[in-house]
Design a protein around this motif. Structure first.
Motif, PDB file in Angstrom:
ATOM      1  N   ASP A 115       0.850  -1.181   0.000  1.00 12.34           N
ATOM      2  CA  ASP A 115       0.000   0.000   0.000  1.00 12.34           C
ATOM      3  C   ASP A 115       0.895   1.245   0.000  1.00 12.34           C
ATOM      4  O   ASP A 115       2.087   1.148  -0.325  1.00 12.34           O
ATOM      5  CB  ASP A 115      -1.023  -0.028   1.145  1.00 12.34           C
ATOM      6  N   THR A 116       0.360   2.390   0.343  1.00 12.01           N
ATOM      7  CA  THR A 116       1.081   3.648   0.118  1.00 12.01           C
ATOM      8  C   THR A 116       1.891   4.130   1.312  1.00 12.01           C
ATOM      9  O   THR A 116       2.510   5.203   1.244  1.00 12.01           O
ATOM     10  CB  THR A 116       0.076   4.756  -0.259  1.00 12.01           C
ATOM     11  N   ARG A 117       1.931   3.389   2.404  1.00 13.55           N
ATOM     12  CA  ARG A 117       2.694   3.826   3.581  1.00 13.55           C
ATOM     13  C   ARG A 117       4.172   3.994   3.244  1.00 13.55           C
ATOM     14  O   ARG A 117       4.760   3.168   2.541  1.00 13.55           O
ATOM     15  CB  ARG A 117       2.568   2.797   4.706  1.00 13.55           C
ATOM     16  N   VAL A 118       4.770   5.025   3.804  1.00 11.01           N
ATOM     17  CA  VAL A 118       6.185   5.266   3.548  1.00 11.01           C
ATOM     18  C   VAL A 118       7.019   4.077   4.010  1.00 11.01           C
ATOM     19  O   VAL A 118       8.029   3.740   3.373  1.00 11.01           O
ATOM     20  CB  VAL A 118       6.638   6.594   4.222  1.00 11.01           C
ATOM     21  N   SER A 119       6.622   3.423   5.086  1.00 13.21           N
ATOM     22  CA  SER A 119       7.383   2.272   5.578  1.00 13.21           C
ATOM     23  C   SER A 119       7.319   1.086   4.629  1.00 13.21           C
ATOM     24  O   SER A 119       8.158   0.180   4.694  1.00 13.21           O
ATOM     25  CB  SER A 119       6.874   1.844   6.955  1.00 13.21           C
ATOM     26  N   GLY A 120       6.329   1.083   3.742  1.00 10.40           N
ATOM     27  CA  GLY A 120       6.228  -0.002   2.776  1.00 10.40           C
ATOM     28  C   GLY A 120       7.420  -0.063   1.846  1.00 10.40           C
ATOM     29  O   GLY A 120       7.742  -1.130   1.307  1.00 10.40           O
ATOM     30  N   GLU A 121       8.094   1.058   1.661  1.00 11.28           N
ATOM     31  CA  GLU A 121       9.240   1.086   0.757  1.00 11.28           C
ATOM     32  C   GLU A 121      10.389   0.246   1.302  1.00 11.28           C
ATOM     33  O   GLU A 121      10.959  -0.583   0.599  1.00 11.28           O
ATOM     34  CB  GLU A 121       9.664   2.528   0.508  1.00 11.28           C
ATOM     35  N   PHE A 122      10.742   0.443   2.593  1.00 10.15           N
ATOM     36  CA  PHE A 122      11.860  -0.350   3.110  1.00 10.15           C
ATOM     37  C   PHE A 122      11.446  -1.789   3.418  1.00 10.15           C
ATOM     38  O   PHE A 122      12.253  -2.720   3.279  1.00 10.15           O
ATOM     39  CB  PHE A 122      12.513   0.323   4.328  1.00 10.15           C
ATOM     40  N   LEU A 123      10.170  -1.993   3.797  1.00 10.26           N
ATOM     41  CA  LEU A 123       9.717  -3.359   4.038  1.00 10.26           C
ATOM     42  C   LEU A 123       9.643  -4.154   2.738  1.00 10.26           C
ATOM     43  O   LEU A 123       9.959  -5.353   2.716  1.00 10.26           O
ATOM     44  CB  LEU A 123       8.355  -3.344   4.736  1.00 10.26           C
ATOM     45  N   GLU A 124       9.235  -3.507   1.656  1.00 11.80           N
ATOM     46  CA  GLU A 124       9.237  -4.156   0.349  1.00 11.80           C
ATOM     47  C   GLU A 124      10.653  -4.603  -0.006  1.00 11.80           C
ATOM     48  O   GLU A 124      10.868  -5.732  -0.465  1.00 11.80           O
ATOM     49  CB  GLU A 124       8.706  -3.195  -0.706  1.00 11.80           C
ATOM     50  N   ALA A 125      11.628  -3.716   0.199  1.00 17.96           N
ATOM     51  CA  ALA A 125      13.014  -4.057  -0.106  1.00 17.96           C
ATOM     52  C   ALA A 125      13.485  -5.256   0.718  1.00 17.96           C
ATOM     53  O   ALA A 125      14.179  -6.152   0.207  1.00 17.96           O
ATOM     54  CB  ALA A 125      13.917  -2.847   0.154  1.00 17.96           C
ATOM     55  N   ALA A 126      13.076  -5.299   1.993  1.00 19.66           N
ATOM     56  CA  ALA A 126      13.483  -6.402   2.855  1.00 19.66           C
ATOM     57  C   ALA A 126      12.835  -7.717   2.431  1.00 19.66           C
ATOM     58  O   ALA A 126      13.488  -8.765   2.396  1.00 19.66           O
ATOM     59  CB  ALA A 126      13.127  -6.077   4.307  1.00 19.66           C
ATOM     60  N   VAL A 127      11.538  -7.665   2.119  1.00 22.73           N
ATOM     61  CA  VAL A 127      10.834  -8.866   1.670  1.00 22.73           C
ATOM     62  C   VAL A 127      11.459  -9.405   0.383  1.00 22.73           C
ATOM     63  O   VAL A 127      11.710 -10.609   0.244  1.00 22.73           O
ATOM     64  CB  VAL A 127       9.335  -8.563   1.454  1.00 22.73           C
ATOM     65  N   VAL A 128      11.723  -8.517  -0.551  1.00 24.15           N
ATOM     66  CA  VAL A 128      12.317  -8.933  -1.819  1.00 24.15           C
ATOM     67  C   VAL A 128      13.708  -9.525  -1.593  1.00 24.15           C
ATOM     68  O   VAL A 128      14.069 -10.546  -2.191  1.00 24.15           O
ATOM     69  CB  VAL A 128      12.369  -7.737  -2.791  1.00 24.15           C
ATOM     70  N   ALA A 129      14.492  -8.896  -0.727  1.00 29.33           N
ATOM     71  CA  ALA A 129      15.827  -9.416  -0.436  1.00 29.33           C
ATOM     72  C   ALA A 129      15.745 -10.818   0.153  1.00 29.33           C
ATOM     73  O   ALA A 129      16.519 -11.715  -0.220  1.00 29.33           O
ATOM     74  CB  ALA A 129      16.550  -8.474   0.529  1.00 29.33           C
ATOM     75  N   GLY A 130      14.788 -11.032   1.066  1.00 31.73           N
ATOM     76  CA  GLY A 130      14.647 -12.350   1.666  1.00 31.73           C
ATOM     77  C   GLY A 130      14.250 -13.405   0.652  1.00 31.73           C
ATOM     78  O   GLY A 130      14.835 -14.491   0.604  1.00 31.73           O
ATOM     79  N   LEU A 131      13.273 -13.089  -0.177  1.00 32.41           N
ATOM     80  CA  LEU A 131      12.817 -14.054  -1.178  1.00 32.41           C
ATOM     81  C   LEU A 131      13.906 -14.366  -2.200  1.00 32.41           C
ATOM     82  O   LEU A 131      14.173 -15.533  -2.505  1.00 32.41           O
ATOM     83  CB  LEU A 131      11.573 -13.522  -1.882  1.00 32.41           C
ATOM     84  N   ALA A 132      14.525 -13.320  -2.729  1.00 31.60           N
ATOM     85  CA  ALA A 132      15.552 -13.523  -3.759  1.00 31.60           C
ATOM     86  C   ALA A 132      16.749 -14.284  -3.194  1.00 31.60           C
ATOM     87  O   ALA A 132      17.335 -15.138  -3.874  1.00 31.60           O
ATOM     88  CB  ALA A 132      15.982 -12.181  -4.342  1.00 31.60           C
ATOM     89  N   SER A 133      17.114 -13.995  -1.936  1.00 31.08           N
ATOM     90  CA  SER A 133      18.249 -14.699  -1.340  1.00 31.08           C
ATOM     91  C   SER A 133      17.942 -16.177  -1.132  1.00 31.08           C
ATOM     92  O   SER A 133      18.853 -17.000  -1.050  1.00 31.08           O
ATOM     93  CB  SER A 133      18.635 -14.056  -0.005  1.00 31.08           C
ATOM     94  N   ALA A 134      16.645 -16.513  -1.060  1.00 30.98           N
ATOM     95  CA  ALA A 134      16.230 -17.908  -0.907  1.00 30.98           C
ATOM     96  C   ALA A 134      15.966 -18.580  -2.254  1.00 30.98           C
ATOM     97  O   ALA A 134      15.458 -19.707  -2.296  1.00 30.98           O
ATOM     98  CB  ALA A 134      14.984 -17.990  -0.038  1.00 30.98           C
ATOM     99  N   GLY A 135      16.291 -17.885  -3.344  1.00 27.00           N
ATOM    100  CA  GLY A 135      16.157 -18.483  -4.663  1.00 27.00           C
ATOM    101  C   GLY A 135      14.815 -18.297  -5.332  1.00 27.00           C
ATOM    102  O   GLY A 135      14.491 -18.994  -6.302  1.00 27.00           O
ATOM    103  N   VAL A 136      14.009 -17.338  -4.843  1.00 22.51           N
ATOM    104  CA  VAL A 136      12.684 -17.088  -5.408  1.00 22.51           C
ATOM    105  C   VAL A 136      12.740 -15.881  -6.339  1.00 22.51           C
ATOM    106  O   VAL A 136      13.226 -14.814  -5.947  1.00 22.51           O
ATOM    107  CB  VAL A 136      11.651 -16.826  -4.286  1.00 22.51           C
TER     108      VAL A 136
END
Length: 447
Positions: free
Chosen positions: A52-73
């Motif tokens: 959604d549009t929360r400013v915190s979504g920007e850094f949380l999105e980056a963290a989620v993506v980093a976790g998934l990609a680091s796990a091979g997703v």
């Protein structure tokens, strides 16, 4: 230890309870659990991630993506999109996992993470427990070409809007609508979908800046929507929440039309067209007595569940039912969606108005609401609602109300409080009984 997952994913104060580290670890654990369950077998895993549009979504999105990609997703980033939009894309793109970063109707400082399984459905409680159990476990990290790739998927908004419009069969031409987007995830998708379906739309609270989501607007603050409907002499107004999985309405007179009344309208429409499976609708224990009586008069069975759209969904799925929802405005039409969808709900209420030539006030009149009072009692031990003195007070209240009312006492699944709900023949009686019970809760469950 307190569970990380609540009734609707992981939610809390962003960068306080919900940190970048926790978001990353949750995503890694989710990837491992789903892999061990065989969800990724035989192919390279794919996830859809939105927010959604929360400013915190920007850094949380980056963290989620980093976790998934680091796990091979592999990850498709769809950006700002409603929760049901992420669910839709997870299903249509045949992704193995969907992730929505949102705290829904909560204030801006909060945020949350919802995981969706293949097909765009919410994860079962058991799988969430397995994810929590495997947080921060040692693991063998992929390297080289084994890490996930991250791609922006800019077609997501158009794909979702087109899907919404395709669910309608009658143009909404001539209907004047005010849409409160809550400065949230539907600020683009909501107005686009209603206009593409033919409605004349005035969008309000559709200029998100990362800080103003749900701030005095949306489904939890209907005052500005009511004012706009009356000022514009609109036929109807709809209010979404921050991630647009719920919808409440206001008729042309400014009267609020809640989720129970919306369910009544849609149930009648779907029964008439033969699309209401088993002539049954699923609702929660919070549904107004007036709702169950209106459904009984219409020959429609009501099945009740615990509060939470996930429990409504589970009941619908168990019997293949086509409609369910909550008084709060979560409405699930399983023919078109795997979760509550506020924009979809608005479209189908408008279609019913267009088809029947009846105002929203007229349609909502099929249900007479019993006066209902909800008191939230904060700063109490919500795990001790089985207290004997409290239960005795509830029994006494139920005896007083008799067949013309009821009492529901429940701990919140997302906030540290206990909710006291009372329905009665009169508003004065509901207020009095709710106040007495709230006092007992404060006294007996004080921390």
């Amino acid at each position: 230890m307190k569970s990380v997952f609540g009734t609707d994913g992981v939610r809390g104060l962003a960068n306080g309870d919900l940190t970048a580290e926790l978001a990353l670890d949750l995503s890694v654990a989710a990837a491992h659990v789903l892999a061990d369950l065989g969800e990724f077998e035989g192919h390279r895993p794919l996830a859809v991630v939105g927010r959604d549009t929360r400013v915190s979504g920007e850094f949380l999105e980056a963290a989620v993506v980093a976790g998934l990609a680091s796990a091979g997703v592999d990850v498709l980033l769809v950006g700002v999109l409603p929760t049901p939009g992420v669910a839709h894309l997870t299903a249509t793109l045949a992704a193995d996992l969907g992730v929505m970063i949102s705290a829904s109707h909560n204030p801006m400082p909060d945020n949350g993470i919802k995981f969706l399984a293949r097909g765009g459905v919410k994860l079962d409680d058991v799988i969430e427990q397995q994810i929590e159990a495997r947080l921060r476990e040692p693991w063998q990290r992929p390297v080289g070409g084994g890490v996930g790739r991250v791609t922006r998927y800019d077609e997501g908004l158009a794909s979702y809007v087109a899907h919404l419009v395709r669910t309608t069969t009658k143009p909404l031409t001539g209907l004047r609508v005010v849409l409160d987007c809550a400065e949230g995830a539907a600020s683009l998708a909501g107005p686009l979908a209603l206009r593409d379906a033919g409605a004349d739309v005035t969008a309000i609270h559709a200029q998100p800046d990362g800080l103003n989501i749900n701030d005095g607007c949306g489904s939890t603050h209907l005052e500005s929507l009511r004012a706009a409907v009356l000022k514009d002499e609109a036929d109807v107004g709809f209010a979404l929440d921050g991630d647009a999985d719920r919808c409440l309405a206001v008729d042309h007179t400014g009267a609020v039309v809640d989720g129970d009344q919306i369910l009544c309208i849609l149930a009648a429409s779907m029964k008439e067209s033969g699309r209401l499976v088993k002539d049954t609708v699923v609702a929660t224990v919070m549904s107004n007595l007036g709702f169950t009586r209106a459904m009984d008069a219409a020959g429609i069975e009501v099945r009740q569940t615990a509060v939470g759209d996930r429990y409504v969904l589970e009941a619908m799925k168990a019997d293949g039912l086509s409609l369910g929802g909550e008084q709060s405005g979560h409405v699930i039409m399983s023919e078109y969606a795997t979760t509550g969808d506020g924009i979809l709900t608005a479209l189908h209420v408008l279609e019913r108005m267009a088809t029947t030539g009846t105002s929203l006030a007229g349609l909502a009149g099929a249900m007479t609401r019993f006066p209902q009072v909800l008191v939230n009692v904060p700063d109490v031990d919500k795990d001790r609602t089985g207290d004997e003195v409290l239960l005795a007070a509830v029994a006494e209240a139920e005896a007083e109300l008799g067949a013309t009312g009821r009492v529901l006492l429940r701990p919140s699944g997302t906030e540290p409080l206990v909710r006291v709900m009372v329905e009665a023949a009169t508003a004065a009686q509901a207020d009095a009984v709710a106040g007495r019970l709230a006092d007992v809760v404060r006294e007996r469950l004080a921390i």
